[in-house]
Write a protein that holds these residues in place. Sequence first.
Motif, PDB file in Angstrom:
ATOM      1  N   PRO A 230       1.020  -1.278   0.122  1.00 34.62           N
ATOM      2  CA  PRO A 230      -0.407   0.112   0.075  1.00 34.62           C
ATOM      3  C   PRO A 230       0.908   1.527  -0.081  1.00 34.62           C
ATOM      4  O   PRO A 230       1.844   1.689   0.649  1.00 34.62           O
ATOM      5  N   ASP A 231       0.216   2.292  -0.851  1.00 32.17           N
ATOM      6  CA  ASP A 231       1.016   3.860  -0.919  1.00 32.17           C
ATOM      7  C   ASP A 231       0.489   4.374   0.333  1.00 32.17           C
ATOM      8  O   ASP A 231      -0.487   3.971   0.445  1.00 32.17           O
ATOM      9  N   SER A 232       1.113   5.853   0.608  1.00 30.32           N
ATOM     10  CA  SER A 232       0.134   6.542   1.181  1.00 30.32           C
ATOM     11  C   SER A 232      -0.887   7.019   0.879  1.00 30.32           C
ATOM     12  O   SER A 232      -2.313   6.943  -0.297  1.00 30.32           O
ATOM     13  N   VAL A 233      -1.990   6.694   2.336  1.00 32.20           N
ATOM     14  CA  VAL A 233      -3.406   6.976   2.551  1.00 32.20           C
ATOM     15  C   VAL A 233      -3.665   8.311   1.834  1.00 32.20           C
ATOM     16  O   VAL A 233      -2.887   9.761   3.261  1.00 32.20           O
ATOM     17  N   ARG A 234      -4.159   9.075   0.546  1.00 33.73           N
ATOM     18  CA  ARG A 234      -3.878  10.576   1.424  1.00 33.73           C
ATOM     19  C   ARG A 234      -5.780  10.814   0.837  1.00 33.73           C
ATOM     20  O   ARG A 234      -6.339  10.237   1.231  1.00 33.73           O
ATOM     21  N   VAL A 235      -5.607  11.652   1.563  1.00 31.71           N
ATOM     22  CA  VAL A 235      -6.996  12.689   1.839  1.00 31.71           C
ATOM     23  C   VAL A 235      -7.049  14.084   1.108  1.00 31.71           C
ATOM     24  O   VAL A 235      -6.426  14.995   1.754  1.00 31.71           O
ATOM     25  N   TRP A 236      -7.935  13.963   0.302  1.00 28.14           N
ATOM     26  CA  TRP A 236      -8.027  15.582  -0.413  1.00 28.14           C
ATOM     27  C   TRP A 236      -9.651  16.667   0.403  1.00 28.14           C
ATOM     28  O   TRP A 236     -10.228  15.915   0.348  1.00 28.14           O
TER      29      TRP A 236
END
Length: 668
Positions: free
Chosen positions: A251-257
Motif C-alpha cells: 500500500p502507498d500513502s493514504v491521501r485525504v483531499w
Amino acid sequence: NDPLPPRAIARMGTVGFRHRGAIGHPGHGPEGSLSYDDAGKLLISSGFGSTSIWDVESGRERASLGGQNWAANENAYVAQPLTGVKELIIQAHSFLGRDTGVVVREYVWNIAESREVRKINLVGHDESKQWRRPAVFSPVGNAMAAVQENGDIWLWDGSGKPTHVLAGPMAKPLWVIDVMSAFTRDGKALVSCDGSHQIKTWDVATGKLLQSFGGQLARPEAFALSPDGKHAATIALKSVEGAALVGAAVPDSVRVWDVTSGKLALEIPWGDESQMRHRLFLTFSPDNRSLIAVNEATPGDLRVRRWSTSDGKLIREWSVGGPLIQTSAIAIDPAGKSLAIGTILGLIRVFELETGKERTPTDIHLASVSSLAFCRDNGELRSAGYDFTVRTWDIATGRPLGVWRSDGAACQLTPDGDFLLNAVQPGKTDTLNIKVREGKTGKLRTEINGVKSYAIGHDGKTIWILETETGNLKQIVLDSGASRRSFKAEPGRVIAVTDNGRLVVIADDKRILGWDTSTGKKRFEWSMIEQKMLREISNELRDRMHVAAVSSDGRLIAMSVLRDLRGPSQDEMNNVFMCELATGKVLWHKKSLDESFGCVAFRPDGKVLAVGGRKLSLYDSMSGKQLAELGDHRNLVNEVTFSADGKRLASGGVDGTAMVWDVADISP
C-alpha cells in the motif's frame, strides 16, 4: 434458533447473516453491496443475484429479493438504501432465454411494506444499443450514474430521465471504475476518481465541472467520500521492484483531499509492510472525524486501521484472526460503533469498531465446509472447513462438541471420521505431502510424501496413492504409514477405491481407467470424449470432469462435467452423467444452464445418488428420476455424504453450515 426445513434433523452453524451467494459484484462499489439503514437496525446485502435485509441484533433475514439462479425469473443485483425513508433502489436482471438475453430494470422497494412502490423507466442518452446501466445511486434518490466504456459518465434523474454526459472523466483502463465515483449525501454533486488518481467534482443539476485535482499517481485501489461531502480519500498500491512474487505490491500513502479546494489535506504514510498481496477498502466514520482502512493482505491476515482526519494520527489498529476472510464489502453503522464485513462466501461478520471484538458467532465454520463424516456411533458428525478448523457436532441438536485447528484448507475426512488427511503442495511442484491426523483430537499419526493424487480406501483405514516419482499405485496404511501393495499404473488422478478394495479408478483429461489391486493389471479403459461427455473443441478449449463418485459395488460412476465457457452450447453449461463404470455407457444425463453440480455421492447400497449445487437433489441411480429436493443452504452445496446405514445424509455448504437430513424413507 434458525428454523429447520423439512427432513432436516439439525443444522451445524447458522443461516443468520448468511447471504444467498457472494456479496458484491464487479463494477459496483461496496456501497451497493453492504449497507446499514439510517437507524442502524437493518443491514442490506446484495450480490450473486439476490438482496437480503437483515435484523442487526439477531442476524435473522427479514426479507429477500431475487434469487441465486441465473435462469430465475428475476435477480436483484444492486440495492442502495435511500436516506430518510425505508426504501431501496434495486437493480434487477431477468434472463429471458438464449435468443432474448438479459433484461435489466430499476425500481424502488419499500422495506416496511415489502413491496415495489415505484418503477424507474431508464432511457439511454443516445441511440446506441450497448451502454452501461447505473451502478452508483444518489442517497436521496434524485440521480444515478454509470461509467461508459469510453470513460464518459452518464447521469440520470431519479425517474430514469437522461440529464447529462460528463465527458471523459474516467481514464481507462480501470476495471471497477464505478467503485471510484460517489454522490454527496445531498445528491447535489458527484465525485469521480480515475485510473491516474485524477479527482473531479461535478454539479449534478447542471453537469458542470466544479473542481479537478490530483492525477499522475498510481491507480487507486480504494476510494471513499466523507459523509459531509467535504473530503475524498484514496489509496493505491506501489510495485515492489525486484520481488520474486509476480505482481508484488504494498500500500502507498493514504491521501485525504479537500473536495472544495482540491488541495491535499492529509498524506498518511502506510509504513513498513511485509505482505505483497492486498485487498483494500476505505470508509469514513459517520461523524467525519476518522478514516478507516480494511486491508486483507493474505487469507489469514485482515487488519483494520483507523486514523484521525484532523491530523492523520493512528487512533487504533486491530486484526481479524482466521483464514479465508475474502472481503468483498464493508459498512459502518450510523452510530460509528460497528464494522460489518461481507465476503465473497456470503458471510457477514460484525465487529466492534473500537476494539475489534467480534459480535457474530465464532464457534462455527467461518468459511466453506470441505469434508464431512458420520462418526462410528452415528450420534456425531465431523466436519472440516476451509477456515482450517475441524469440528465435531451433536447430530440431534447441532451443538458443537469440539474443535481443533488443521494444517491447511485442503482436508479430507475418512468416511467414519477417524482420520483427517491434510494435503499440502510444497512450493510450485505438482506433488502433495499428506499429514494424517486423528479426526477427533488432531494428533499426528503419520506423514506420506511424494503423492501425485490419492483416494481413501473402502475401509477408511488405508489410502491408495499415485506416486509422483515412480508413477506407481501404492496402498498405504493410515495409522502407521506402512506400504502394503504397489504396482505400475498410467498417469492420471486417483478418484475412487471400490468393489471392496479390489478396484482403483483413475481419470485423466480424456479417459477413465480401472486397475485390479490383486493383480496390478488394468481391468478397463474408456474415453469420455467418445462417450460424448466431454467435447474436445480445440487445443485451448476443452470441457473437464469436475467431481466424480463411484458406487461401492463398482458398477456405476457419476460425474459432474463443466463445459468450457468459451465453447458452443452454453445452454448446457453444467452436467451430471451416470455411467456404467466398466464400459462408460451413459445411463442418464442431467444438464442445466443454471444449476451447479458441485458434488456427488452414492448411498452405500448404490441405489440413490445425491447431487449438490445450488440445491441438493436425490436421484434414482438407474433411471435418473428425481426422488427428493432438500435445502436451506444459503450458498452452493459443495459436500455431501451418507451415513453407513444410508438413513441419513449430511450436506456442507459454501456458507459454512452443515445439515443432517432424514432420508430413511427415500427409495427408488
